[in-house]
Design a protein around this motif. Structure first.
Motif, PDB file in Angstrom:
ATOM      1  N   HIS A  73       0.845  -1.192   0.000  1.00 47.47           N
ATOM      2  CA  HIS A  73       0.000   0.000   0.000  1.00 47.47           C
ATOM      3  C   HIS A  73       0.883   1.244   0.000  1.00 47.47           C
ATOM      4  O   HIS A  73       1.793   1.364   0.819  1.00 47.47           O
ATOM      5  N   MET A  74       0.618   2.187  -0.918  1.00 47.43           N
ATOM      6  CA  MET A  74       1.375   3.434  -0.920  1.00 47.43           C
ATOM      7  C   MET A  74       1.154   4.171   0.405  1.00 47.43           C
ATOM      8  O   MET A  74       0.004   4.404   0.800  1.00 47.43           O
ATOM      9  N   PRO A  75       2.210   4.551   1.097  1.00 41.54           N
ATOM     10  CA  PRO A  75       2.036   5.319   2.336  1.00 41.54           C
ATOM     11  C   PRO A  75       1.320   6.641   2.067  1.00 41.54           C
ATOM     12  O   PRO A  75       1.611   7.322   1.077  1.00 41.54           O
ATOM     13  N   VAL A  76       0.395   6.991   2.940  1.00 36.43           N
ATOM     14  CA  VAL A  76      -0.350   8.237   2.758  1.00 36.43           C
ATOM     15  C   VAL A  76       0.603   9.422   2.727  1.00 36.43           C
ATOM     16  O   VAL A  76       0.416  10.376   1.959  1.00 36.43           O
ATOM     17  N   GLU A  77       1.639   9.370   3.554  1.00 35.29           N
ATOM     18  CA  GLU A  77       2.605  10.473   3.600  1.00 35.29           C
ATOM     19  C   GLU A  77       3.308  10.653   2.261  1.00 35.29           C
ATOM     20  O   GLU A  77       3.588  11.790   1.845  1.00 35.29           O
ATOM     21  N   LEU A  78       3.588   9.553   1.591  1.00 37.67           N
ATOM     22  CA  LEU A  78       4.235   9.637   0.281  1.00 37.67           C
ATOM     23  C   LEU A  78       3.285  10.241  -0.743  1.00 37.67           C
ATOM     24  O   LEU A  78       3.679  11.099  -1.549  1.00 37.67           O
ATOM     25  N   TYR A  79       2.035   9.794  -0.724  1.00 41.19           N
ATOM     26  CA  TYR A  79       1.038  10.362  -1.635  1.00 41.19           C
ATOM     27  C   TYR A  79       0.885  11.865  -1.389  1.00 41.19           C
ATOM     28  O   TYR A  79       0.849  12.667  -2.329  1.00 41.19           O
ATOM     29  N   GLU A  80       0.810  12.244  -0.127  1.00 43.55           N
ATOM     30  CA  GLU A  80       0.628  13.663   0.201  1.00 43.55           C
ATOM     31  C   GLU A  80       1.806  14.499  -0.271  1.00 43.55           C
ATOM     32  O   GLU A  80       1.632  15.648  -0.708  1.00 43.55           O
ATOM     33  N   SER A  81       2.999  13.950  -0.212  1.00 48.19           N
ATOM     34  CA  SER A  81       4.174  14.702  -0.673  1.00 48.19           C
ATOM     35  C   SER A  81       4.085  14.982  -2.172  1.00 48.19           C
ATOM     36  O   SER A  81       4.491  16.066  -2.635  1.00 48.19           O
TER      37      SER A  81
END
Length: 271
Positions: A76-84
């Motif tokens: 699962h893509m980390p939410v923090e990575l998506y947000e960045s």
């Protein structure tokens, strides 16, 4: 199978409206414009094994799906990575398309509503779309996704026209129109379009010689415009040149290490 070249997926004409490159007010003279579509492969999972898809090939799965614990967090893509990524797109005033599709079933992603909300917060003028097989779709899930900010959902039906009524009822119950909730006919036989319309071999990842989908041994002498307006971000942060590159052979960079704005320009694509 003799492919019917006259068949055009109705989704193509719709997407053409949004595929033009654009320049934002911060673009410098002679600087290549930003891509107008960004696709995310949010999760490395799919519940189906359709014959025209690499997921049906156990060898492909062995090479492309990590063996992980039962939590599957690594897929699962980390939410923090998506947000960045979305924060960087905010800096460029991105107002193009954000689509959840790629090589997986996005409804298996654990943080779907959260990343949709992030997209709307960071890029409020963007268009957020999702492609799904619909297997996990309920009325509550449908409403929660649109409440989060989803613009459009495409449901691909592979099992036959008798499955359409269920999704028509969901659309009516959610009070959505056909532009917001589109039902895609994907149940055709090998004799008629087959599976995804005019069948391709997923950039070489699918070979079905019995219906004339063969291994690509030399580059095709055909133009492809996708890399000039769209790119794809994998769940591990890898940025691919081609959104049909199921084997993930052409990786331009990783958003864990570099801004999507640096990776996804035409200057980098040219390199």
């Amino acid at each position: 199978m003799q492919k019917d070249e006259s068949f055009i997926d109705p989704n193509v004409a719709r997407k053409n409206q949004y595929s033009l490159l654009f320049e934002n007010e911060n673009t410098k003279p002679h600087e290549p414009p930003l891509f107008s579509w960004i696709e995310f492969n949010l999760v490395g999972l799919c519940n189906r094994r359709c014959v025209f898809c690499p997921w049906s090939n156990p060898d492909w799965r062995a090479n492309h799906v990590p063996k992980v614990s039962t939590s599957n967090d690594i897929l699962h893509m980390p939410v923090e990575l998506y947000e960045s990524v979305m924060t960087d797109l905010n800096k460029a005033q991105f107002k193009g398309g954000v689509i959840f599709s790629a090589f997986s079933e996005p409804l298996l992603y654990k943080h779907l509503e959260e990343v949709i909300k992030i997209s709307k917060e960071q890029c409020p003028q963007s268009r957020i779309e999702l492609n799904t097989n619909g297997d996990f779709l309920t009325i509550d899930k449908l409403k929660s996704l649109f409440d989060a900010g989803l613009s459009r959902m495409d449901v691909s039906i592979y099992d036959g026209p008798d499955k359409v009524e269920r999704f028509q009822n969901l659309r009516m119950e959610a009070n959505l129109d056909k532009e917001q909730f589109h039902i895609r006919e994907r149940w055709y036989t090998p004799e008629k379009y087959f599976g995804i319309g005019a069948l391709t071999n997923r950039a070489g990842a699918v070979v079905l010689s019995e219906i004339n989908v063969n291994e690509i041994k030399i580059p095709l002498k055909k133009k492809c415009y996708y890399p000039f307006y769209q790119l794809i971000v994998d769940y591990d942060g890898g940025v691919l040149l081609c959104n049909h590159d199921w084997d993930k052979k052409l990786i331009m960079g990783n958003v864990k290490n570099e801004s999507i704005l640096n990776i996804g320009t035409l200057q980098n694509i040219k390199k």
